[in-house]
Scaffold this motif. Structure first.
Motif, PDB file in Angstrom:
ATOM      1  N   ILE A  99       0.848  -1.190   0.000  1.00 47.22           N
ATOM      2  CA  ILE A  99       0.000   0.000   0.000  1.00 47.22           C
ATOM      3  C   ILE A  99       0.883   1.238   0.000  1.00 47.22           C
ATOM      4  CG2 ILE A  99      -1.785   1.275   1.241  1.00 47.22           C
ATOM      5  CD1 ILE A  99      -2.809  -1.399   2.296  1.00 47.22           C
ATOM      6  N   ALA A 100       0.868   1.953  -1.117  1.00 43.07           N
ATOM      7  CA  ALA A 100       1.684   3.160  -1.248  1.00 43.07           C
ATOM      8  C   ALA A 100       1.107   4.304  -0.432  1.00 43.07           C
ATOM      9  CB  ALA A 100       1.794   3.557  -2.714  1.00 43.07           C
ATOM     10  N   ALA A 101      -0.217   4.324  -0.314  1.00 52.96           N
ATOM     11  CA  ALA A 101      -0.880   5.375   0.456  1.00 52.96           C
ATOM     12  C   ALA A 101      -2.301   4.942   0.767  1.00 52.96           C
ATOM     13  CB  ALA A 101      -0.891   6.701  -0.304  1.00 52.96           C
ATOM     14  N   MET A 102      -2.798   5.416   1.902  1.00 50.03           N
ATOM     15  CA  MET A 102      -4.188   5.232   2.285  1.00 50.03           C
ATOM     16  C   MET A 102      -4.929   6.547   2.129  1.00 50.03           C
ATOM     17  SD  MET A 102      -4.863   2.073   3.311  1.00 50.03           S
ATOM     18  CE  MET A 102      -6.474   2.460   4.008  1.00 50.03           C
ATOM     19  N   VAL A 103      -6.191   6.452   1.707  1.00 45.64           N
ATOM     20  CA  VAL A 103      -7.061   7.630   1.666  1.00 45.64           C
ATOM     21  C   VAL A 103      -8.344   7.273   2.409  1.00 45.64           C
ATOM     22  CG1 VAL A 103      -8.336   9.250   0.240  1.00 45.64           C
ATOM     23  CG2 VAL A 103      -6.128   8.376  -0.561  1.00 45.64           C
ATOM     24  N   TYR A 104      -8.663   8.059   3.427  1.00 47.59           N
ATOM     25  CA  TYR A 104      -9.884   7.849   4.202  1.00 47.59           C
ATOM     26  C   TYR A 104     -10.898   8.919   3.795  1.00 47.59           C
ATOM     27  CZ  TYR A 104      -7.037   4.689   6.952  1.00 47.59           C
ATOM     28  OH  TYR A 104      -6.214   3.643   7.338  1.00 47.59           O
ATOM     29  N   VAL A 105     -11.955   8.497   3.085  1.00 46.67           N
ATOM     30  CA  VAL A 105     -12.956   9.413   2.559  1.00 46.67           C
ATOM     31  C   VAL A 105     -14.110   9.522   3.555  1.00 46.67           C
ATOM     32  CG1 VAL A 105     -14.507   9.926   0.643  1.00 46.67           C
ATOM     33  CG2 VAL A 105     -12.320   8.771   0.199  1.00 46.67           C
ATOM     34  N   ASP A 106     -14.129  10.621   4.306  1.00 44.80           N
ATOM     35  CA  ASP A 106     -15.082  10.801   5.402  1.00 44.80           C
ATOM     36  C   ASP A 106     -15.159   9.514   6.219  1.00 44.80           C
ATOM     37  OD1 ASP A 106     -16.343  13.072   6.376  1.00 44.80           O
ATOM     38  OD2 ASP A 106     -18.332  12.382   5.819  1.00 44.80           O
ATOM     39  N   SER A 107     -14.010   9.055   6.615  1.00 44.15           N
ATOM     40  CA  SER A 107     -13.848   7.744   7.229  1.00 44.15           C
ATOM     41  C   SER A 107     -12.721   7.820   8.243  1.00 44.15           C
ATOM     42  CB  SER A 107     -13.519   6.718   6.123  1.00 44.15           C
ATOM     43  OG  SER A 107     -13.341   5.426   6.656  1.00 44.15           O
ATOM     44  N   GLY A 108     -12.439   6.686   8.870  1.00 39.32           N
ATOM     45  CA  GLY A 108     -11.342   6.664   9.822  1.00 39.32           C
ATOM     46  C   GLY A 108     -10.739   5.287   9.967  1.00 39.32           C
ATOM     47  N   THR A 177      -4.098  10.024   3.907  1.00 33.11           N
ATOM     48  CA  THR A 177      -4.817  11.274   3.664  1.00 33.11           C
ATOM     49  C   THR A 177      -6.243  11.138   4.175  1.00 33.11           C
ATOM     50  OG1 THR A 177      -3.503  11.796   1.702  1.00 33.11           O
ATOM     51  CG2 THR A 177      -5.645  12.879   1.898  1.00 33.11           C
ATOM     52  N   ALA A 178      -6.648  12.087   5.003  1.00 37.59           N
ATOM     53  CA  ALA A 178      -8.014  12.115   5.516  1.00 37.59           C
ATOM     54  C   ALA A 178      -8.780  13.205   4.784  1.00 37.59           C
ATOM     55  CB  ALA A 178      -8.013  12.381   7.014  1.00 37.59           C
ATOM     56  N   ILE A 179      -9.767  12.801   3.970  1.00 41.87           N
ATOM     57  CA  ILE A 179     -10.600  13.752   3.241  1.00 41.87           C
ATOM     58  C   ILE A 179     -11.881  13.951   4.042  1.00 41.87           C
ATOM     59  CG2 ILE A 179     -11.759  14.276   1.074  1.00 41.87           C
ATOM     60  CD1 ILE A 179      -9.808  12.422  -0.333  1.00 41.87           C
ATOM     61  N   CYS A 180     -12.023  15.131   4.596  1.00 39.31           N
ATOM     62  CA  CYS A 180     -13.115  15.413   5.525  1.00 39.31           C
ATOM     63  C   CYS A 180     -14.238  16.135   4.786  1.00 39.31           C
ATOM     64  CB  CYS A 180     -12.602  16.259   6.679  1.00 39.31           C
ATOM     65  SG  CYS A 180     -11.128  15.560   7.487  1.00 39.31           S
ATOM     66  N   THR A 181     -15.394  15.493   4.699  1.00 34.89           N
ATOM     67  CA  THR A 181     -16.490  16.059   3.910  1.00 34.89           C
ATOM     68  C   THR A 181     -17.704  16.406   4.774  1.00 34.89           C
ATOM     69  OG1 THR A 181     -17.485  13.917   3.283  1.00 34.89           O
ATOM     70  CG2 THR A 181     -15.682  14.732   1.923  1.00 34.89           C
ATOM     71  N   TYR A 183     -17.912  16.398   7.977  1.00 35.80           N
ATOM     72  CA  TYR A 183     -17.425  17.171   9.116  1.00 35.80           C
ATOM     73  C   TYR A 183     -16.098  17.798   8.719  1.00 35.80           C
ATOM     74  CZ  TYR A 183     -20.849  14.487  11.819  1.00 35.80           C
ATOM     75  OH  TYR A 183     -22.004  13.911  12.278  1.00 35.80           O
ATOM     76  N   THR A 184     -15.710  18.857   9.389  1.00 38.34           N
ATOM     77  CA  THR A 184     -14.444  19.512   9.084  1.00 38.34           C
ATOM     78  C   THR A 184     -13.279  18.736   9.686  1.00 38.34           C
ATOM     79  OG1 THR A 184     -14.394  20.869  11.088  1.00 38.34           O
ATOM     80  CG2 THR A 184     -15.627  21.740   9.183  1.00 38.34           C
ATOM     81  N   SER A 185     -12.078  19.031   9.213  1.00 40.49           N
ATOM     82  CA  SER A 185     -10.897  18.377   9.767  1.00 40.49           C
ATOM     83  C   SER A 185     -10.725  18.733  11.242  1.00 40.49           C
ATOM     84  CB  SER A 185      -9.650  18.770   8.980  1.00 40.49           C
ATOM     85  OG  SER A 185      -9.453  20.170   8.983  1.00 40.49           O
ATOM     86  N   ASP A 186     -11.075  19.953  11.624  1.00 36.95           N
ATOM     87  CA  ASP A 186     -10.977  20.326  13.039  1.00 36.95           C
ATOM     88  C   ASP A 186     -11.934  19.496  13.885  1.00 36.95           C
ATOM     89  OD1 ASP A 186      -9.002  22.193  12.635  1.00 36.95           O
ATOM     90  OD2 ASP A 186     -10.373  23.909  12.534  1.00 36.95           O
ATOM     91  N   GLU A 187     -13.129  19.239  13.353  1.00 36.33           N
ATOM     92  CA  GLU A 187     -14.084  18.407  14.086  1.00 36.33           C
ATOM     93  C   GLU A 187     -13.582  16.968  14.183  1.00 36.33           C
ATOM     94  OE1 GLU A 187     -18.386  20.514  13.217  1.00 36.33           O
ATOM     95  OE2 GLU A 187     -17.410  19.446  11.557  1.00 36.33           O
ATOM     96  N   PRO A 214     -15.760  20.271   1.848  1.00 36.57           N
ATOM     97  CA  PRO A 214     -17.115  20.381   2.410  1.00 36.57           C
ATOM     98  C   PRO A 214     -18.191  19.911   1.430  1.00 36.57           C
ATOM     99  CG  PRO A 214     -15.856  22.407   2.740  1.00 36.57           C
ATOM    100  CD  PRO A 214     -15.082  21.579   1.774  1.00 36.57           C
ATOM    101  N   THR A 215     -18.933  18.908   1.840  1.00 38.52           N
ATOM    102  CA  THR A 215     -20.033  18.376   1.036  1.00 38.52           C
ATOM    103  C   THR A 215     -20.699  17.263   1.844  1.00 38.52           C
ATOM    104  OG1 THR A 215     -20.638  17.575  -1.167  1.00 38.52           O
ATOM    105  CG2 THR A 215     -18.648  16.649  -0.209  1.00 38.52           C
TER     106      THR A 215
END
Length: 249
Positions: A99-108, A177-181, A183-187, A214-215
Protein backbone atom coordinates in the motif's frame (compact mmCIF):
# COMPACT_ATOMS: atom_id res chain seq x y z
CA UNK A 1 -3.04 10.65 -20.74
CA UNK A 2 0.25 12.06 -19.53
CA UNK A 3 3.27 10.02 -18.50
CA UNK A 4 2.64 11.14 -14.93
CA UNK A 5 -0.81 9.51 -14.81
CA UNK A 6 0.46 6.41 -16.60
CA UNK A 7 3.10 5.98 -13.92
CA UNK A 8 0.79 6.82 -11.01
CA UNK A 9 0.06 4.19 -8.40
CA UNK A 10 -3.03 2.06 -9.11
CA UNK A 11 -6.12 3.12 -7.20
CA UNK A 12 -8.52 0.81 -5.37
CA UNK A 13 -11.85 2.30 -4.28
CA UNK A 14 -13.77 0.65 -1.44
CA UNK A 15 -17.30 1.89 -0.68
CA UNK A 16 -18.81 2.21 2.77
CA UNK A 17 -21.88 0.60 4.29
CA UNK A 18 -24.75 -0.52 2.04
CA UNK A 19 -22.80 0.13 -1.15
CA UNK A 20 -21.12 -1.79 -3.96
CA UNK A 21 -18.67 -0.81 -6.65
CA UNK A 22 -21.55 0.93 -8.44
CA UNK A 23 -21.26 3.78 -5.94
CA UNK A 24 -17.98 4.84 -7.55
CA UNK A 25 -19.19 4.87 -11.19
CA UNK A 26 -18.74 8.62 -11.72
CA UNK A 27 -15.38 8.59 -9.98
CA UNK A 28 -14.15 5.66 -12.05
CA UNK A 29 -15.02 7.44 -15.29
CA UNK A 30 -13.28 10.63 -14.22
CA UNK A 31 -10.12 8.91 -12.97
CA UNK A 32 -9.83 6.62 -15.98
CA UNK A 33 -10.31 9.57 -18.32
CA UNK A 34 -7.28 11.08 -16.60
CA UNK A 35 -5.31 7.90 -17.27
CA UNK A 36 -5.45 6.27 -13.85
CA UNK A 37 -5.62 2.53 -13.25
CA UNK A 38 -8.75 2.17 -11.09
CA UNK A 39 -10.45 -0.80 -9.46
CA UNK A 40 -13.65 -0.56 -7.38
CA UNK A 41 -14.74 -3.29 -5.01
CA UNK A 42 -17.99 -4.79 -3.83
CA UNK A 43 -17.24 -6.36 -0.46
CA UNK A 44 -18.57 -9.79 0.59
CA UNK A 45 -22.23 -9.74 1.57
CA UNK A 46 -22.94 -6.58 -0.41
CA UNK A 47 -23.36 -8.24 -3.81
CA UNK A 48 -27.17 -8.15 -3.66
CA UNK A 49 -30.07 -7.98 -1.24
CA UNK A 50 -30.63 -11.73 -1.69
CA UNK A 51 -27.14 -12.98 -0.81
CA UNK A 52 -26.62 -14.79 2.52
CA UNK A 53 -24.61 -12.42 4.72
CA UNK A 54 -25.30 -14.09 8.04
CA UNK A 55 -21.75 -15.41 8.43
CA UNK A 56 -19.84 -12.49 6.87
CA UNK A 57 -17.36 -10.81 9.20
CA UNK A 58 -14.94 -7.90 9.11
CA UNK A 59 -12.16 -10.42 8.43
CA UNK A 60 -13.91 -11.40 5.20
CA UNK A 61 -13.84 -7.77 4.11
CA UNK A 62 -10.16 -7.47 5.01
CA UNK A 63 -9.42 -10.63 3.02
CA UNK A 64 -11.22 -9.25 -0.03
CA UNK A 65 -9.34 -5.96 0.11
CA UNK A 66 -5.98 -7.65 0.57
CA UNK A 67 -6.65 -9.97 -2.37
CA UNK A 68 -7.45 -6.99 -4.58
CA UNK A 69 -4.36 -5.12 -3.43
CA UNK A 70 -1.91 -7.98 -3.97
CA UNK A 71 -3.49 -8.92 -7.33
CA UNK A 72 -2.26 -5.65 -8.86
CA UNK A 73 1.36 -6.58 -8.29
CA UNK A 74 2.61 -3.17 -7.18
CA UNK A 75 1.87 -0.75 -4.32
CA UNK A 76 -1.56 0.84 -4.57
CA UNK A 77 -3.49 3.79 -3.26
CA UNK A 78 -6.28 2.31 -1.17
CA UNK A 79 -9.22 4.70 -0.80
CA UNK A 80 -11.85 3.65 1.71
CA UNK A 81 -15.16 5.36 2.37
CA UNK A 82 -17.09 5.63 5.61
CA UNK A 83 -17.46 2.27 7.42
CA UNK A 84 -14.90 0.60 5.14
CA UNK A 85 -12.22 2.44 7.11
CA UNK A 86 -12.06 -0.42 9.61
CA UNK A 87 -11.33 -3.08 7.00
CA UNK A 88 -9.03 -0.73 5.11
CA UNK A 89 -6.89 -0.01 8.16
CA UNK A 90 -6.68 -3.72 8.96
CA UNK A 91 -5.58 -4.35 5.37
CA UNK A 92 -2.80 -1.79 5.77
CA UNK A 93 -1.71 -3.75 8.85
CA UNK A 94 -1.61 -7.02 6.93
CA UNK A 95 0.06 -5.89 3.68
CA UNK A 96 1.64 -2.48 4.39
CA UNK A 97 4.37 -3.03 1.81
CA UNK A 98 1.69 -3.29 -0.89
CA UNK A 99 0.00 0.00 0.00
CA UNK A 100 1.68 3.16 -1.25
CA UNK A 101 -0.88 5.37 0.46
CA UNK A 102 -4.19 5.23 2.28
CA UNK A 103 -7.06 7.63 1.67
CA UNK A 104 -9.88 7.85 4.20
CA UNK A 105 -12.96 9.41 2.56
CA UNK A 106 -15.08 10.80 5.40
CA UNK A 107 -13.85 7.74 7.23
CA UNK A 108 -11.34 6.66 9.82
CA UNK A 109 -8.77 3.97 10.60
CA UNK A 110 -10.75 2.11 13.24
CA UNK A 111 -8.91 0.41 16.09
CA UNK A 112 -12.00 -1.21 17.60
CA UNK A 113 -15.31 -2.69 16.51
CA UNK A 114 -17.64 -0.19 14.84
CA UNK A 115 -20.63 -1.40 16.88
CA UNK A 116 -19.63 -4.23 19.24
CA UNK A 117 -23.12 -4.49 20.74
CA UNK A 118 -24.96 -4.83 17.42
CA UNK A 119 -26.84 -8.14 17.60
CA UNK A 120 -28.62 -8.29 14.26
CA UNK A 121 -27.81 -10.42 11.26
CA UNK A 122 -27.68 -7.29 9.13
CA UNK A 123 -28.09 -3.53 9.33
CA UNK A 124 -30.42 -2.08 6.67
CA UNK A 125 -30.05 1.42 5.29
CA UNK A 126 -31.72 3.81 7.79
CA UNK A 127 -34.80 5.78 6.83
CA UNK A 128 -34.45 9.12 5.06
CA UNK A 129 -35.27 10.89 8.31
CA UNK A 130 -32.59 9.00 10.20
CA UNK A 131 -30.02 9.69 7.49
CA UNK A 132 -30.78 13.40 7.66
CA UNK A 133 -30.25 13.34 11.42
CA UNK A 134 -27.08 11.23 11.38
CA UNK A 135 -25.24 12.25 8.21
CA UNK A 136 -24.54 15.27 6.04
CA UNK A 137 -26.60 15.16 2.82
CA UNK A 138 -25.39 18.50 1.40
CA UNK A 139 -25.17 18.50 -2.37
CA UNK A 140 -27.06 15.27 -2.96
CA UNK A 141 -29.97 15.38 -5.39
CA UNK A 142 -33.28 13.67 -4.81
CA UNK A 143 -32.44 11.35 -7.71
CA UNK A 144 -29.15 10.34 -6.08
CA UNK A 145 -30.85 9.70 -2.76
CA UNK A 146 -33.53 7.60 -4.44
CA UNK A 147 -30.92 5.59 -6.35
CA UNK A 148 -29.10 5.04 -3.05
CA UNK A 149 -32.26 3.70 -1.42
CA UNK A 150 -33.11 1.47 -4.39
CA UNK A 151 -29.64 -0.05 -4.68
CA UNK A 152 -28.60 -0.17 -1.00
CA UNK A 153 -27.87 -3.61 0.44
CA UNK A 154 -27.99 -4.36 4.20
CA UNK A 155 -24.59 -4.36 5.88
CA UNK A 156 -23.57 -7.72 7.41
CA UNK A 157 -23.90 -7.57 11.19
CA UNK A 158 -20.62 -9.40 11.71
CA UNK A 159 -18.76 -6.51 10.08
CA UNK A 160 -20.00 -4.15 12.79
CA UNK A 161 -19.30 -6.50 15.70
CA UNK A 162 -15.76 -7.65 14.90
CA UNK A 163 -12.76 -5.57 15.91
CA UNK A 164 -9.93 -5.18 13.38
CA UNK A 165 -6.81 -7.27 14.00
CA UNK A 166 -3.83 -4.90 14.26
CA UNK A 167 -0.40 -6.37 14.98
CA UNK A 168 2.02 -4.84 12.47
CA UNK A 169 3.43 -1.43 13.34
CA UNK A 170 4.54 -0.95 9.73
CA UNK A 171 0.98 0.25 9.09
CA UNK A 172 1.79 3.38 11.09
CA UNK A 173 4.21 4.61 8.43
CA UNK A 174 1.83 4.25 5.47
CA UNK A 175 1.18 7.80 4.21
CA UNK A 176 -2.47 8.57 4.93
CA UNK A 177 -4.82 11.27 3.66
CA UNK A 178 -8.01 12.12 5.52
CA UNK A 179 -10.60 13.75 3.24
CA UNK A 180 -13.12 15.41 5.53
CA UNK A 181 -16.49 16.06 3.91
CA UNK A 182 -19.46 15.69 6.26
CA UNK A 183 -17.42 17.17 9.12
CA UNK A 184 -14.44 19.51 9.08
CA UNK A 185 -10.90 18.38 9.77
CA UNK A 186 -10.98 20.33 13.04
CA UNK A 187 -14.08 18.41 14.09
CA UNK A 188 -12.38 15.14 13.16
CA UNK A 189 -9.28 16.02 15.16
CA UNK A 190 -11.40 16.92 18.19
CA UNK A 191 -13.21 13.57 17.92
CA UNK A 192 -9.86 11.75 17.74
CA UNK A 193 -8.84 13.39 21.01
CA UNK A 194 -12.11 12.19 22.56
CA UNK A 195 -11.04 8.62 21.87
CA UNK A 196 -13.60 7.30 19.38
CA UNK A 197 -12.52 3.81 18.31
CA UNK A 198 -13.59 4.31 14.68
CA UNK A 199 -11.00 7.08 14.45
CA UNK A 200 -8.39 5.46 16.69
CA UNK A 201 -5.72 5.06 14.02
CA UNK A 202 -5.50 8.81 13.51
CA UNK A 203 -3.98 9.04 16.98
CA UNK A 204 -1.15 6.67 16.05
CA UNK A 205 -0.44 7.14 12.35
CA UNK A 206 2.84 9.02 11.71
CA UNK A 207 2.09 10.64 8.35
CA UNK A 208 -1.37 12.18 7.94
CA UNK A 209 -2.52 14.86 5.51
CA UNK A 210 -5.85 16.47 6.37
CA UNK A 211 -8.00 17.85 3.54
CA UNK A 212 -11.31 19.67 3.89
CA UNK A 213 -13.80 19.04 1.08
CA UNK A 214 -17.12 20.38 2.41
CA UNK A 215 -20.03 18.38 1.04
CA UNK A 216 -22.13 15.32 1.88
CA UNK A 217 -20.97 12.13 3.54
CA UNK A 218 -21.07 10.63 0.03
CA UNK A 219 -18.69 12.95 -1.88
CA UNK A 220 -18.36 10.46 -4.75
CA UNK A 221 -21.88 11.63 -5.66
CA UNK A 222 -21.98 15.24 -4.49
CA UNK A 223 -18.43 16.32 -5.52
CA UNK A 224 -17.03 13.53 -7.71
CA UNK A 225 -14.68 15.72 -9.77
CA UNK A 226 -13.11 17.31 -6.71
CA UNK A 227 -12.77 14.01 -4.89
CA UNK A 228 -11.24 12.39 -7.97
CA UNK A 229 -8.74 15.25 -8.22
CA UNK A 230 -7.57 14.69 -4.65
CA UNK A 231 -7.28 10.92 -4.99
CA UNK A 232 -5.56 11.26 -8.36
CA UNK A 233 -2.99 13.60 -6.85
CA UNK A 234 -2.35 11.15 -4.03
CA UNK A 235 -1.73 8.43 -6.63
CA UNK A 236 0.76 10.60 -8.53
CA UNK A 237 2.56 11.61 -5.35
CA UNK A 238 2.64 8.02 -4.10
CA UNK A 239 4.25 6.87 -7.33
CA UNK A 240 6.86 9.61 -7.12
CA UNK A 241 7.57 8.73 -3.51
CA UNK A 242 7.92 5.05 -4.35
CA UNK A 243 10.30 5.86 -7.21
CA UNK A 244 12.45 7.92 -4.86
CA UNK A 245 12.52 5.08 -2.34
CA UNK A 246 13.49 2.53 -4.98
CA UNK A 247 16.20 4.68 -6.59
CA UNK A 248 19.79 3.52 -6.05
CA UNK A 249 21.84 5.52 -3.57
Amino acid sequence: MSTTEANAAPIILVPGFWLGEWAWEDMISILRADGHDVTALTLPGLESADVDRSTITLSDHVDAICEAVTALGRPVVLAVHSGAGAAGYAASDRVPEQIAAMVYVDSGPATGALDPDFDGVEKPLPSREELEQEENLDGLSEKQLETFRQRAVPEPGGVLREAPRLTNEARLDVPSTAICTGYTSDEYKAAVKEGYAWLGGFAELRNITWIDLPTSHWPMWSRPKDLAAVIGEVARDASAGQAATDAPT
